[in-house]
Write an enzyme that holds these catalytic residues in place. Structure first.
Site, mmCIF file in Angstrom:
data_model
loop_
_atom_site.group_PDB
_atom_site.id
_atom_site.type_symbol
_atom_site.label_atom_id
_atom_site.label_comp_id
_atom_site.label_asym_id
_atom_site.label_seq_id
_atom_site.Cartn_x
_atom_site.Cartn_y
_atom_site.Cartn_z
ATOM 1 N N ARG A 73 0.850 -1.191 0.000
ATOM 2 C CA ARG A 73 0.000 0.000 0.000
ATOM 3 C C ARG A 73 0.883 1.238 0.000
ATOM 4 O O ARG A 73 1.692 1.422 0.916
ATOM 5 C CB ARG A 73 -0.910 -0.003 1.244
ATOM 6 N N HIS A 80 -2.783 11.071 0.536
ATOM 7 C CA HIS A 80 -2.245 10.880 1.884
ATOM 8 C C HIS A 80 -1.581 12.201 2.284
ATOM 9 O O HIS A 80 -0.396 12.268 2.557
ATOM 10 C CB HIS A 80 -1.285 9.690 1.916
ATOM 11 N N GLU A 85 -7.377 8.785 6.154
ATOM 12 C CA GLU A 85 -7.623 9.505 7.405
ATOM 13 C C GLU A 85 -8.064 10.953 7.180
ATOM 14 O O GLU A 85 -7.356 11.894 7.564
ATOM 15 C CB GLU A 85 -6.381 9.469 8.300
ATOM 16 N N ASN A 140 -7.504 2.367 10.062
ATOM 17 C CA ASN A 140 -6.152 2.441 10.612
ATOM 18 C C ASN A 140 -6.271 2.373 12.122
ATOM 19 O O ASN A 140 -6.936 3.223 12.731
ATOM 20 C CB ASN A 140 -5.481 3.754 10.201
ATOM 21 N N TYR A 143 -4.313 1.977 15.834
ATOM 22 C CA TYR A 143 -3.085 1.991 16.626
ATOM 23 C C TYR A 143 -3.371 1.841 18.112
ATOM 24 O O TYR A 143 -2.632 1.214 18.848
ATOM 25 C CB TYR A 143 -2.318 3.305 16.407
ATOM 26 N N GLU A 160 -3.708 0.152 8.243
ATOM 27 C CA GLU A 160 -2.486 0.488 8.996
ATOM 28 C C GLU A 160 -2.614 -0.062 10.403
ATOM 29 O O GLU A 160 -3.690 0.015 11.012
ATOM 30 C CB GLU A 160 -2.280 2.004 9.128
#
Ligand code: IFM
Length: 440
Positions: free
Chosen positions: A72, A115, A160, A290, A292, A347
Site C-alpha cells: 500500500r 495521503h 484519514e 487504521n 493503533y 495500517e
C-alpha cells in the site's frame, strides 16, 4: 469462492519518497509546512526521507523476502499535476515503475490517492477550503485511474480525512496548520465530496477493482460511567468517527455534533450543497481502518468540544499511545453498525526507540505489539467480523509528520545518514506469521 486474506505493508509518498524536486514535482503543503520554524521536531523535512524514489527496487526486493501479497503506497499529487491543469507524465512514470517492479515479484499495488500532500499551487488557490479543489482532485484521480488501473488491486481515495481536516485545519498540528473549526468542517466536507466524485468517476470509467476509503475512526472509552464522561465519549465518537461514517453510509451528518460545532463557530453550513450527501454516500467496496490505539476521554467543560484526555495506566509505545489490541473489537463492531462491506486494516503498527546492535535491530516490543494485534485480527475473523486484509505500518522507518524522524514505525530500520536498510526482528516475525497463516 472465499476471498484470499491480503497481507501487506504500507507507506505514504511524502513520508518515504524524498526527491522533492525531481522529474518536475513542485512543492506540496508539507514542504511549505516543514520550512516553517517550530512546526516539525528538529526542523526535519521530507526532502530526502528514505529516498524510496531511488531505492524502490531494493525496497521491493525486501518486500518479496517478507512474503507480502500487497504494497500500500500513495501517489504524490504534485508529481502528477505540478501546476493547475498540467499533467506531468514524468511524475507518473515513477508509479508505473513501482507497479511494474511489484509485478515482477507477484506483489499487488494498493494505491491511496490522497495521503495529505496537497500541491502548494492548490493551497495558494484556497486548498480544501475552495470547493474547486474537489474538481482538481477529480482530475487527478481520473488521470491515476487512466494510467494505473490495469495493475492496481485496490484504490483508496483518502487516508484519514479526520487528520487531513480537523488535525490540520482546527488543531493546526499538520499542514497547512490552520486553527478554525468551520475551516475544518469545510475542508472535511470537500474531501469527502471529492471521495464520492472519485468513486463516481471510477465507476463511469468501468473500473473493476475495489475502491474505498481509509478512516482513522477510533474505539472510544469513557473514564467513568457517569453521565458527563459518557457524554464526552459520545462527543469523541461524533468528532472522529460519526462525522465521517454518517455521510459515507447514512447520507447525513450527525446532528448532535453539527449542533455543537455550529454553537462553537456559528457556521451556516453554506458549504453543504444539494446532492453532496448523495455523492459522498456513493457505494464503496470496502472500508479501510487504521488502528493503533484507543481513545480514552472524560468530560471537560473547558474544551470547545467538551472532551478531556485523562492519563491512563496502559503501557505505551514510544509515541505515547496506549497499547490495547482488544480495542480493535470495539472499532470493528462500531463500524459493523454501519456496513457489512469488507474491512481492511490498512495500517497498524508501533513506534519504538530502535537501536542497531552488531548490524541487527532487536525490537522485541514491536514484535510483541505485532503478534498481539495479529492474534486479535484472527480472533475477530473467527467471530465472523469480515476483516479481509492487514497492512503493517510501516514497511520502512520514515518521516512521522510533526515528529519528523524521531519516531520509528518501520519493520525495516533506515539509517538516515547512509540510507542503509536493516530488517528488524519484527520483519522476520511478520514473515513467519504470514508463512504459518498460509499453511493453515
Ligand atoms: O505515519 C502515520 C500515517 O501517515 C497515517 N496514520 C498514522 C501513522 C502513524 O502516526
Amino acid at each position: 469462492m472465499k476471498k484470499k486474506f491480503v497481507w501487506g505493508v504500507a507507506t505514504s509518498a511524502y513520508q518515504v519518497e524524498g526527491a522533492v524536486r525531481e522529474d518536475g514535482r513542485t512543492p506540496s503543503i508539507w514542504d511549505t509546512f516543514c520550512a516553517q520554524p517550530g512546526k516539525i521536531d528538529h526542523g526535519d523535512t521530507g526532502e530526502i526521507a528514505c529516498d524510496h524514489y531511488h531505492h524502490y527496487k531494493e525496497d521491493i526486493r525486501l518486500m518479496s523476502e517478507l512474503g507480502i501479497d500487497s504494497y500500500r503506497f500513495s501517489i504524490s499529487w504534485p508529481r502528477i499535476f505540478p501546476e493547475k491543469g498540467r499533467y506531468n507524465p514524468d511524475g507518473m512514470r515513477f508509479y508505473q515503475n513501482v507497479i511494474a517492479e511489484l509485478k515482477k515479484y507477484g506483489i499487488t499495488a494498493a494505491v491511496t490517492l490522497y495521503h495529505w500532500d496537497l500541491p502548494q499551487w492548490a493551497e495558494d488557490l484556497g486548498g480544501w477550503l475552495n470547493r474547486e479543489c474537489v474538481d482538481w482532485f477529480e482530475e487527478f484521480a481520473r488521470k491515476c485511474f487512466e494510467k494505473l488501473d490495469a495493475d492496481v488491486s485496490m484504490w483508496i481515495t483518502h487516508n484519514e480525512p479526520w487528520c487531513a481536516s480537523f488535525l490540520s485545519y482546527y488543531i493546526g498540528a499538520h499542514a497547512p496548520g490552520k486553527h478554525g473549526l468551520e475551516q475544518a468542517m469545510i475542508a472535511a466536507h470537500h474531501m469527502m465530496l471529492s471521495h464520492g466524485r472519485a468513486v463516481r468517476v471510477y465507476r463511469a470509467m468501468g473500473g473493476k477493482h475495489p475502491i474505498g476509503i481509509t478512516l482513522n475512526s477510533t474505539p472510544v472509552y469513557a473514564a467513568t460511567d457517569t453521565f458527563p464522561d459518557q457524554l464526552a465519549r459520545s462527543m469523541q465518537e461524533g468528532y472522529q468517527n460519526r462525522w465521517f461514517l454518517d455521510p459515507l453510509f447514512r447520507k447525513s451528518y450527525p446532528t448532535d455534533m453539527a449542533a455543537l460545532f455550529a454553537a462553537q463557530c456559528g457556521t451556516r453550513f453554506a458549504f453543504l450543497q444539494p446532492g453532496d450527501l448523495e455523492c459522498i454516500a456513493e457505494p464503496i467496496d470496502f472500508i479501510g481502518l487504521n488502528f493503533y490505539s484507543h481513545c480514552y476521554v472524560n468530560y471537560d467543560p473547558a474544551s470547545p468540544i467538551l472532551i478531556g484526555h485523562p492519563e491512563t495506566d496502559y503501557p505505551k509505545t514510544d509515541i505515547g499511545w496506549d497499547i490495547h489490541p482488544e480495542a480493535l473489537e470495539r472499532l470493528v463492531r462500531d463500524t459493523r453498525e454501519y456496513t457489512s462491506i469488507p474491512i481492511y486494516i490498512t495500517e497498524n503498527g508501533s513506534a519504538w526507540d530502535d537501536r542497531v546492535e552488531n548490524g541487527c535491530v532487536h525490537d522485541q516490543e514491536r514484535v510483541d505489539y505485532l503478534r498481539r494485534h495479529l492474534e486479535e485480527v484472527d480472533h475477530l475473523n473467527q467471530m465472523g467480523l469480515g476483516i479481509q486484509g492487514y497492512f503493517s505500518w510501516s514497511f520502512l522507518d520514515n518521516f512521522e509528520w510533526a515528529n519528523g524522524y524521531s519516531k520509528r514505525f518501520g519493520l525495516v530500520y533506515v539509517d538516515y545518514k547512509t540510507l542503509k536498510r536493516i530488517p528488524k526482528d519484527s520483519f522476520y516475525a511478520y514473515r513467519d506469521w504470514i508463512q504459518a497463516f498460509r499453511k493453515r
